[in-house]
Design a protein around this motif. Structure first.
Motif, short mmCIF file in Angstrom:
data_model
loop_
_atom_site.label_atom_id
_atom_site.label_comp_id
_atom_site.label_asym_id
_atom_site.label_seq_id
_atom_site.Cartn_x
_atom_site.Cartn_y
_atom_site.Cartn_z
N MET A 137 0.79 -1.02 0.03
CA MET A 137 -0.10 0.17 -0.04
C MET A 137 0.93 1.11 0.05
N PRO A 138 0.43 2.26 -0.85
CA PRO A 138 1.55 3.31 -1.14
C PRO A 138 1.91 4.00 0.35
N ILE A 139 0.86 4.04 1.13
CA ILE A 139 1.11 4.93 2.35
C ILE A 139 1.94 4.06 3.40
N ASP A 146 2.63 -13.63 8.28
CA ASP A 146 1.82 -12.74 9.36
C ASP A 146 0.76 -12.04 8.47
N THR A 147 -0.16 -11.69 9.20
CA THR A 147 -1.27 -10.88 8.80
C THR A 147 -1.84 -9.82 9.97
N ILE A 148 -1.94 -8.70 9.62
CA ILE A 148 -2.30 -7.71 10.66
C ILE A 148 -3.48 -6.80 10.11
N VAL A 149 -3.98 -6.19 11.04
CA VAL A 149 -5.03 -5.13 10.58
C VAL A 149 -4.47 -3.86 11.48
N PHE A 150 -4.82 -2.45 10.89
CA PHE A 150 -4.52 -1.41 11.57
C PHE A 150 -5.54 -0.16 10.94
N GLY A 151 -5.41 0.89 11.60
CA GLY A 151 -5.97 2.11 11.19
C GLY A 151 -5.74 3.14 11.92
N PRO A 152 -6.34 4.40 11.71
CA PRO A 152 -6.27 5.68 12.24
C PRO A 152 -6.25 5.67 13.74
N ARG A 153 -6.85 4.75 14.47
CA ARG A 153 -6.85 4.57 15.83
C ARG A 153 -5.76 3.97 16.45
N LEU A 166 -8.83 6.26 4.47
CA LEU A 166 -8.41 4.68 5.00
C LEU A 166 -8.90 4.66 6.21
N ALA A 167 -9.74 3.90 6.32
CA ALA A 167 -10.52 3.63 7.56
C ALA A 167 -9.81 2.42 8.27
N SER A 168 -9.54 1.32 7.59
CA SER A 168 -8.74 0.21 7.87
C SER A 168 -7.91 -0.38 6.95
N CYS A 169 -6.89 -1.27 7.57
CA CYS A 169 -6.06 -1.75 6.38
C CYS A 169 -5.70 -3.18 6.85
N LEU A 170 -5.82 -4.12 5.81
CA LEU A 170 -5.45 -5.42 6.03
C LEU A 170 -4.34 -6.05 5.40
#
Length: 445
Positions: free
Chosen positions: A1-3, A155-162, A177-181
């Protein structure tokens, strides 16, 4: 993902803002999908800079349907042959997971502003992802959470602004971007890739479910296997280009035909010889001679070379076909069977090698340091002058009796010379002699 592209290892927001080593970050900042049951059941946390996001309640899911999973697995392997690898997978995965963006990162650069990526974006997404990535690298590279290299293969992760510091969170919200898997996969040779699935803000919120994570995990072993195949294919393509470049530097022309006698490739030397002389051309994927007798002889030699590759084809070392071009130059075409491949068969497999050379120029006209071709052949192959002269004539396609007549010696003497030549070179006959001299033309120039 670019960011999310940077390799720095400091983590903000853990241990009161201190900078820690990757080992500390791995131990304290990662909550992986391997602990999916715990992640689903755990209460929400908002500590930015960690992967505590997985501890927020995740919407339960019935899991990926078998048909959908099978389709995606098929796209994983079909992606190997796509002009843009895995473009079809990224597009389909975006629809299946209701994402606004799915990005496959094929290579992450540490010293360049952008990575090598394949991206599928929703039609209504007007985000400038390249700009977003550049801003991230300049302003948020200290956050390990969104650093792709902090994620280990499998590995697999999920993250977001919080889960990040406020300034980075504001930037994520700005680009919707609310959430990224994210998941990571690799192959034994060291190539390492990532898949990022991004969801934008929705009302109500649409977090990634346990079923979404299970789907990604089910794809991981196939992604790893496909990446290993992809790396092998690209390595072979690179080797092929290198070998083709080597062939183009040879004096000897090389033509490669398939099992239908159609041209697969020709090196630059072969094309130069063909363009230079009238009477031979490459037309409709085949080697065409104006001389009908020569064409019949060449077709027969090619057919015999193809037949020799069959299980009961016997031993066939090739056949020399001579062609007198219209400018008087004698061309030689040695048709030989290509090596067999145990697990690669079919009509389009490389089957025949034709070595093409200007026999007259190479063996009668070219000289090095004032020496004659026979003298050079004698030095190169450790032959007597008479043996070298006979080898020269035999390589031009003459018979023993024809060569004896030109040398002014008896046929029996010529046969004795030929036996000496074959014994010294460890070969069985005239075809092997032609092959050796063809390979030596570069040294005779």
């Amino acid at each position: 993902m670019p960011i999310c592209k940077d390799r720095t290892v400091s983590v903000a927001g853990i241990g009161q803002g201190k900078t820690h080593t990757p080992a500390f970050a791995a131990a304290n900042a990662k909550v992986q999908v391997n602990d999916l049951a715990t992640a689903v059941a755990a209460p929400a946390q908002n500590t930015y800079g960690s992967l505590a996001v997985l501890k927020r309640p995740v919407t339960p899911s019935a899991g990926a349907g078998g048909a959908v999973l099978s389709e995606l697995i098929g796209l994983v392997y079909e992606g190997l042959n796509e002009a843009t690898p895995w473009a079809g997978l990224a597009e389909r995965l975006r629809h299946v997971l209701a994402a606004s963006n799915v990005t496959v990162t094929l290579h992450h650069f540490n010293d360049r502003p952008y990575d090598i990526q394949v991206m599928s974006v929703a039609q209504d997404d007007d985000t400038d992802w390249q700009l977003a990535e550049r801003v991230y690298r300049e302003r948020f590279s200290h956050i390990e959470l969104v650093n792709p290299k902090s994620l280990m293969p499998g590995d697999t992760i999920v993250f977001g602004p919080r889960d990040v510091e406020p300034e980075c969170a504001a930037r994520m919200e700005f680009i919707n971007l609310a959430s990224c898997l994210r998941t990571c996969f690799a192959e034994p040779g060291g190539m390492r890739c990532w898949v990022d699935v991004i969801r934008g803000r929705t009302v109500p919120e649409h977090p990634f479910s346990a079923g979404d994570l299970e789907l990604i995990r089910a794809l991981l072993p196939h992604l790893s296997r496909a990446l290993e195949l992809y790396a092998r294919l690209k390595r072979q393509e690179a080797e092929k280009l290198i070998y083709e470049g080597c062939l183009d530097h040879q004096v000897l022309g090389c033509l490669l035909l398939d099992g239908d006698a159609r041209l697969l490739c020709a090196n630059q030397a072969a094309r130069t010889i063909i363009d230079k002389h009238q009477g031979i051309e490459l037309s409709h994927g085949r080697v065409q001679l104006q001389d009908r007798a020569g064409q019949r002889a060449l077709d027969k030699a090619i057919a015999n070379a193809i037949a020799a590759r069959e299980p009961d084809g016997g031993h066939y070392h090739g056949k020399l076909v001579r062609l007198h071009a219209q400018d008087g130059v004698l061309l030689g075409m040695l048709a030989m069977p290509a090596p067999l491949f145990d697990y690669y068969q079919g009509r389009h497999v490389p089957s025949v090698i034709i070595h093409l050379s200007e026999l007259t120029e190479n063996l009668a006209m070219q000289q090095v340091s004032g020496g004659s071709p026979a003298e050079l052949i004698a030095q190169l192959l450790d032959l007597t002058r008479q043996e070298a002269r006979l080898a020269e004539l035999l390589a031009c396609g003459q018979s023993i009796s024809e060569a004896a007549g030109q040398m002014g010696i008896a046929v029996t003497a010529a046969r004795n010379y030929s036996k000496n030549i074959y014994a010294k070179l460890g070969i069985k006959g005239q075809t092997d002699l032609v092959r050796i001299l063809f390979k030596s033309f570069a040294l005779l120039r």
